[in-house]
Scaffold this motif. Structure first.
Motif, PDB file in Angstrom:
ATOM      1  N   GLU A 176     -11.649  18.352  21.055  1.00  0.00           N
ATOM      2  CA  GLU A 176     -12.501  18.259  22.132  1.00  0.00           C
ATOM      3  C   GLU A 176     -13.684  18.619  21.811  1.00  0.00           C
ATOM      4  OE1 GLU A 176     -11.022  19.504  26.017  1.00  0.00           O
ATOM      5  OE2 GLU A 176      -9.490  17.805  26.207  1.00  0.00           O
ATOM      6  N   ALA A 178     -15.107  18.796  18.743  1.00  0.00           N
ATOM      7  CA  ALA A 178     -15.670  17.930  17.979  1.00  0.00           C
ATOM      8  C   ALA A 178     -16.178  16.813  18.814  1.00  0.00           C
ATOM      9  CB  ALA A 178     -14.649  17.302  17.021  1.00  0.00           C
ATOM     10  N   ARG A 179     -15.394  16.161  19.572  1.00  0.00           N
ATOM     11  CA  ARG A 179     -16.029  15.042  20.398  1.00  0.00           C
ATOM     12  C   ARG A 179     -17.068  15.448  21.228  1.00  0.00           C
ATOM     13  NH1 ARG A 179     -14.203  10.153  21.483  1.00  0.00           N
ATOM     14  NH2 ARG A 179     -12.633  10.201  20.173  1.00  0.00           N
ATOM     15  N   ASP A 180     -17.268  16.771  21.787  1.00  0.00           N
ATOM     16  CA  ASP A 180     -18.275  17.231  22.598  1.00  0.00           C
ATOM     17  C   ASP A 180     -19.592  17.280  21.633  1.00  0.00           C
ATOM     18  OD1 ASP A 180     -19.020  18.719  25.053  1.00  0.00           O
ATOM     19  OD2 ASP A 180     -19.546  20.229  23.579  1.00  0.00           O
ATOM     20  N   LEU A 181     -19.406  17.566  20.337  1.00  0.00           N
ATOM     21  CA  LEU A 181     -20.447  17.556  19.521  1.00  0.00           C
ATOM     22  C   LEU A 181     -20.999  16.277  18.846  1.00  0.00           C
ATOM     23  CD1 LEU A 181     -19.407  20.768  17.683  1.00  0.00           C
ATOM     24  CD2 LEU A 181     -21.367  20.860  19.413  1.00  0.00           C
ATOM     25  N   GLY A 182     -20.322  15.083  19.500  1.00  0.00           N
ATOM     26  CA  GLY A 182     -20.836  14.071  19.084  1.00  0.00           C
ATOM     27  C   GLY A 182     -19.928  13.266  18.201  1.00  0.00           C
ATOM     28  N   ALA A 183     -18.922  13.502  17.932  1.00  0.00           N
ATOM     29  CA  ALA A 183     -17.981  12.849  16.820  1.00  0.00           C
ATOM     30  C   ALA A 183     -16.961  11.678  17.634  1.00  0.00           C
ATOM     31  CB  ALA A 183     -17.016  13.893  16.264  1.00  0.00           C
ATOM     32  N   GLU A 184     -17.126  10.771  16.743  1.00  0.00           N
ATOM     33  CA  GLU A 184     -16.215   9.570  17.281  1.00  0.00           C
ATOM     34  C   GLU A 184     -14.900   9.834  16.689  1.00  0.00           C
ATOM     35  OE1 GLU A 184     -18.107   5.886  16.344  1.00  0.00           O
ATOM     36  OE2 GLU A 184     -20.267   6.693  16.863  1.00  0.00           O
ATOM     37  N   THR A 187     -14.524  10.076  12.750  1.00  0.00           N
ATOM     38  CA  THR A 187     -15.252  10.974  12.343  1.00  0.00           C
ATOM     39  C   THR A 187     -14.219  12.342  12.471  1.00  0.00           C
ATOM     40  OG1 THR A 187     -17.284  10.101  13.118  1.00  0.00           O
ATOM     41  CG2 THR A 187     -17.555  12.491  12.153  1.00  0.00           C
ATOM     42  N   ARG A 191     -12.949  14.434   9.415  1.00  0.00           N
ATOM     43  CA  ARG A 191     -13.678  15.840   9.091  1.00  0.00           C
ATOM     44  C   ARG A 191     -12.731  16.895   9.918  1.00  0.00           C
ATOM     45  NH1 ARG A 191     -19.855  16.408   9.411  1.00  0.00           N
ATOM     46  NH2 ARG A 191     -18.692  18.474   8.679  1.00  0.00           N
TER      47      ARG A 191
ATOM     48  N   ARG B  49     -14.915  19.629  33.255  1.00  0.00           N
ATOM     49  CA  ARG B  49     -14.643  18.791  32.472  1.00  0.00           C
ATOM     50  C   ARG B  49     -14.917  17.317  32.771  1.00  0.00           C
ATOM     51  NH1 ARG B  49     -10.643  19.991  28.760  1.00  0.00           N
ATOM     52  NH2 ARG B  49      -9.462  18.026  29.018  1.00  0.00           N
ATOM     53  N   PHE B  54     -14.677  14.884  29.599  1.00  0.00           N
ATOM     54  CA  PHE B  54     -13.061  14.849  29.223  1.00  0.00           C
ATOM     55  C   PHE B  54     -12.252  14.435  30.334  1.00  0.00           C
ATOM     56  CE2 PHE B  54     -15.513  18.361  27.021  1.00  0.00           C
ATOM     57  CZ  PHE B  54     -15.576  17.677  25.633  1.00  0.00           C
ATOM     58  N   PRO B  74     -17.444  11.822  25.938  1.00  0.00           N
ATOM     59  CA  PRO B  74     -18.178  13.168  25.728  1.00  0.00           C
ATOM     60  C   PRO B  74     -19.280  12.996  24.687  1.00  0.00           C
ATOM     61  CG  PRO B  74     -15.684  13.509  25.843  1.00  0.00           C
ATOM     62  CD  PRO B  74     -15.960  11.852  25.802  1.00  0.00           C
ATOM     63  N   ASP B  75     -19.013  12.268  23.414  1.00  0.00           N
ATOM     64  CA  ASP B  75     -19.790  12.177  22.376  1.00  0.00           C
ATOM     65  C   ASP B  75     -21.108  11.537  22.767  1.00  0.00           C
ATOM     66  OD1 ASP B  75     -17.641  10.165  22.309  1.00  0.00           O
ATOM     67  OD2 ASP B  75     -18.569   9.395  20.650  1.00  0.00           O
ATOM     68  N   VAL B  79     -24.941  16.599  26.802  1.00  0.00           N
ATOM     69  CA  VAL B  79     -24.212  17.757  27.469  1.00  0.00           C
ATOM     70  C   VAL B  79     -23.202  18.280  26.448  1.00  0.00           C
ATOM     71  CG1 VAL B  79     -22.469  18.356  29.084  1.00  0.00           C
ATOM     72  CG2 VAL B  79     -24.404  16.918  29.722  1.00  0.00           C
ATOM     73  N   ASN B  80     -23.391  19.572  26.200  1.00  0.00           N
ATOM     74  CA  ASN B  80     -22.550  20.461  25.110  1.00  0.00           C
ATOM     75  C   ASN B  80     -21.862  21.439  25.873  1.00  0.00           C
ATOM     76  OD1 ASN B  80     -24.716  19.587  22.912  1.00  0.00           O
ATOM     77  ND2 ASN B  80     -22.421  19.288  22.525  1.00  0.00           N
ATOM     78  N   THR B  81     -20.462  21.802  25.328  1.00  0.00           N
ATOM     79  CA  THR B  81     -19.682  22.699  26.052  1.00  0.00           C
ATOM     80  C   THR B  81     -19.445  23.743  25.008  1.00  0.00           C
ATOM     81  OG1 THR B  81     -18.562  20.593  27.039  1.00  0.00           O
ATOM     82  CG2 THR B  81     -17.456  22.870  27.144  1.00  0.00           C
ATOM     83  N   PHE B 100     -22.455  21.093  12.409  1.00  0.00           N
ATOM     84  CA  PHE B 100     -21.590  19.718  12.616  1.00  0.00           C
ATOM     85  C   PHE B 100     -22.351  18.814  13.465  1.00  0.00           C
ATOM     86  CE2 PHE B 100     -17.971  17.609  14.704  1.00  0.00           C
ATOM     87  CZ  PHE B 100     -17.244  17.051  13.765  1.00  0.00           C
ATOM     88  N   GLY B 101     -22.677  19.310  14.584  1.00  0.00           N
ATOM     89  CA  GLY B 101     -23.299  18.234  15.435  1.00  0.00           C
ATOM     90  C   GLY B 101     -24.606  17.754  14.999  1.00  0.00           C
ATOM     91  N   GLN B 103     -25.424  17.379  11.928  1.00  0.00           N
ATOM     92  CA  GLN B 103     -25.130  16.445  10.766  1.00  0.00           C
ATOM     93  C   GLN B 103     -24.781  14.928  11.374  1.00  0.00           C
ATOM     94  OE1 GLN B 103     -21.904  18.467   8.688  1.00  0.00           O
ATOM     95  NE2 GLN B 103     -23.364  19.744   7.570  1.00  0.00           N
ATOM     96  N   LEU B 104     -23.826  15.133  12.468  1.00  0.00           N
ATOM     97  CA  LEU B 104     -23.418  13.673  13.179  1.00  0.00           C
ATOM     98  C   LEU B 104     -24.461  12.920  13.511  1.00  0.00           C
ATOM     99  CD1 LEU B 104     -20.249  14.675  15.017  1.00  0.00           C
ATOM    100  CD2 LEU B 104     -20.261  13.648  12.682  1.00  0.00           C
ATOM    101  N   ARG B 148     -23.472  26.932  18.225  1.00  0.00           N
ATOM    102  CA  ARG B 148     -22.932  25.508  17.935  1.00  0.00           C
ATOM    103  C   ARG B 148     -23.121  24.439  18.883  1.00  0.00           C
ATOM    104  NH1 ARG B 148     -16.567  24.382  16.913  1.00  0.00           N
ATOM    105  NH2 ARG B 148     -16.691  24.678  19.107  1.00  0.00           N
ATOM    106  N   ALA B 149     -23.088  25.001  20.209  1.00  0.00           N
ATOM    107  CA  ALA B 149     -23.584  24.105  21.152  1.00  0.00           C
ATOM    108  C   ALA B 149     -25.076  23.782  21.416  1.00  0.00           C
ATOM    109  CB  ALA B 149     -22.877  24.755  22.431  1.00  0.00           C
ATOM    110  N   ASN B 152     -27.425  21.569  19.291  1.00  0.00           N
ATOM    111  CA  ASN B 152     -27.758  20.325  19.476  1.00  0.00           C
ATOM    112  C   ASN B 152     -28.951  19.961  20.507  1.00  0.00           C
ATOM    113  OD1 ASN B 152     -25.470  19.403  17.819  1.00  0.00           O
ATOM    114  ND2 ASN B 152     -24.602  20.857  19.064  1.00  0.00           N
TER     115      ASN B 152
END
Lengths: 278, 357
Positions: A176, A178-184, A187, A191, B49, B54, B74-75, B79-81, B100-101, B103-104, B148-149, B152
């Motif tokens: 979750e 990872a998804r929150d940070l924008g990963a599909e 990915t 990853r 959530r 989510f 969510p992606d 919004v970040n959690t 991570f975020g 890079q994406l 990390r949040a 972004n």
């Protein structure tokens, strides 16, 4: 000091196993090594050990490698989606899924392979269905494809189990995040899921690659005697040709070959810090 | 001041037939620190959530800057959690986790490096770039998770009980730091907690929730001083909650004693809930008090004594800097300002929940 004493006290618990290993693994191995480095007429020789690289044996080795690699890749491709699907299940459903996966393994190994022979034979169940559908009958029996089907069927479980252990351990929160940070989804798989399941994957590779490379019963039955894996060659040297020296020599080289590939996998495994089964 | 960035519009959500959120509506202003506060199972985490994407609400909409994002994954949300369990990627070091975020989002290497450095500085974790998350303490891991949040640059940061796993001292330190970080980055914080002290310390606005329904919305001060119902009064801080009868405006009868208060607008002889904070009760000589009772326990709490005084069937809790010997008779007085009168709840939803006890 005290701690060490405790360990020593318990050490003799392992003696039944040690007797077993010495009697049925270590001593036979030494015998095989002795045969391997002895010419058939007597006297030291490394001819038998190098015999694997004779064109005729080397061909069998390459075919074995092809089967083992193919089997491993197919098992990975089958196991990952299965395991990812199992991850989503609740505890009871997971148990049932594992039960279904393991179920065929409760049947005798030879029987399973003989069943595949019946299914794949020219007048077998598969062709019966294919013809009912109005298609051309398939000639799978006694080909490399049949051998491949056999090894995949037999060893798939050994890919699924360690992989499942590794993937079940991955926290849903991490996915979750990872998804929150924008990963599909793709990915996330490459990853997060793939690197985190690597220890299980490596265990699976070792447990599928090595036995499928050295098997001979499957190729014997499903290959109709035409498909020579290196295991078949070795078996025949011991039985038909009664050339124990050559059989042992090939075995020793194959073993070294396998050990090297395992050492390579284990090294990565140690870097991954934990492993599902090894 | 009405600059709404995020809006929940009549959101309902059920799990296994159990209604967790019931027709829940809420507007969150740009740049505010808003806290969802309530006992476990009150729907606060589900609300978060749903904002994060989510969970999909059964009914209702989620609006971001006026745009409907209800169906967005969510992606794809800005919004970040920050998760309760930190949820750092164990196979990546601190730097890789934070990057991570970015890079994406295909940011340049230099941009990412600068951003990571800035974020680590913000959470006081400079020099930890190459460390593995598993080698860090809980507090450090949570800092990395925050870095990390926010790296972004989300417009809204969701925090799901981020300090729940830390010990008291660390938690208080992190509360101050979160306020500092919030000021520095200037984004909206939506914070979920069951810890009322945490909520009172940090929030611009608190939403007290119970059973999927908003009980009260207000600033820390108004929630504490003027709870709108017995649930809020009981959940926020210590309270004496007792039945009373409104004899007329500014006069309430409690346990037979007529006590002046400042509340008006109740019906004559209306049954009401009366809330009195323990620190507002004053122990006096027996004959000087509105109420008279016997001291049944005195416990030293550090900054004050917690004293229980039995009057009739009810045990009043009093906080006082002076101890009172057990067994003595004492009087209780209170200033009119410090009495909070509330209507009796009309529905079961507003009743005091004991779930959290």
């Amino acid at each position: 000091m005290i701690k060490r004493k405790n360990i020593n006290k318990r050490a003799w618990f392992s003696s039944p196993y040690i007797i077993w290993v010495v009697g049925f693994t270590v001593i036979p191995m030494l015998v095989i090594f002795r045969y391997a480095f002895t010419a058939r007429e007597g006297g030291f020789s490394i001819e038998n050990v190098l015999a694997l690289f004779d064109p005729i044996h080397f061909k069998a080795l390459l075919f074995s490698l092809k089967i083992a690699l193919g089997c491993t890749v197919i098992c990975i491709l089958l196991a990952y989606p299965m395991v990812l699907a199992m991850r989503r299940l609740n505890l009871g459903q997971r148990g049932f899924a594992l039960f279904i996966v393991i179920l065929p393994m409760w049947m005798n190994f030879i029987l399973r392979i003989l069943a595949w022979q019946m299914i794949l034979s020219p007048n077998g169940i598969l062709n019966f269905i294919v013809q009912k559908l109005g298609l051309q009958p398939l000639a799978i029996a006694n080909t490399g494809t049949a051998v491949m089907i056999g090894v995949v069927y037999d060893y798939l479980l050994y890919m699924i189990l360690p992989l499942f252990n590794a993937i079940a351990e991955i926290d849903e929160d991490i996915l979750e995040a990872a998804r929150d940070l924008g990963a599909e989804s793709l990915t996330i798989f490459f990853r997060i899921i793939l690197p985190l399941s690597l220890p299980g994957l490596l265990s699976g590779i070792v447990m599928v690659f090595v036995p499928s490379m050295t098997s001979f019963v499957i190729s014997d039955i499903l290959g109709g005697g035409k498909m020579q894996l290196i295991g078949n060659v070795i078996e025949q040297e011991f039985t038909k040709s009664a050339n124990w020296n050559l059989g042992s020599g090939l075995s020793v080289t194959l073993m070294i070959f396998v050990l090297i590939s395992m050492a390579f996998t284990m090294k990565n495994d140690v870097e991954g810090k934990k492993s599902a089964i090894w | 001041m009405q600059d709404i960035i995020l809006e929940l519009d009549s959101v309902s959500k059920s799990f296994d037939g159990k209604k967790i959120l019931n027709n829940f509506s809420l507007g969150i202003n740009r740049n505010e620190f808003i806290t969802l506060l309530g006992p476990s199972g009150c729907g606060k985490s589900t609300t978060l959530r749903i904002i994060g994407g989510f969970e999909r609400p059964d009914e209702g909409r989620v609006l971001f800057d006026g745009r409907d994002i209800t169906g967005l994954s969510p992606d794809k949300r800005n919004v970040n959690t920050v998760f309760q369990k930190y949820s750092l990627f164990p196979h990546m070091n601190v730097e890789e986790n934070i990057a991570f975020g970015l890079q994406l989002k295909k940011k340049s290497r230099e941009y990412i490096r600068d951003k990571v450095r800035y974020a680590l500085k913000l959470v006081n974790m400079e020099g930890y770039e190459k460390r593995s998350p598993t080698s860090l303490s809980g507090g450090q891991q949570q800092r990395v998770a925050i870095a990390r949040a926010i790296v972004n640059e989300p417009q809204v940061l969701l925090l799901d009980e981020p300090l729940g796993a830390l010990d008291l001292k660390l938690r208080q330190g992190m509360q101050r730091e979160l306020i500092k970080i919030k000021k520095e980055v200037g984004i909206t914080f939506v914070y979920v907690t069951h810890d009322q002290e945490e909520a009172l310390t940090m929030s611009d606005r608190i939403i007290v929730m119970n059973k999927g329904i908003i009980q009260q919305i207000g600033s820390s001060k108004s929630i504490y001083d003027e709870p709108q119902n017995a649930f809020v009064a009981d959940f926020i801080g210590e309270s004496n909650i007792i039945d009373g009868i409104m004899r007329r405006d500014c006069l309430v009868e409690i346990q037979g004693a007529k006590i002046p208060c400042v509340d008006v607008g109740f019906g004559k002889d209306e049954l009401v809930d009366v809330v009195i904070r323990p620190e507002d009760l004053v122990l006096v000589e027996e004959e000087e008090g509105y109420l008279k009772g016997m001291v049944i326990s005195t416990i030293f709490k550090g900054a004050y004594y917690e004293i229980k005084v039995r009057v009739g069937e009810y045990e009043w809790m009093v906080q006082s800097v002076n101890p009172a010997p057990v067994g003595t008779m004492k009087g209780l007085t209170i200033l009119p300002d410090n009495i909070q009168i509330m209507h009796k709840p009309h529905s079961a939803d507003a009743e005091v929940s004991k779930e959290n006890d």
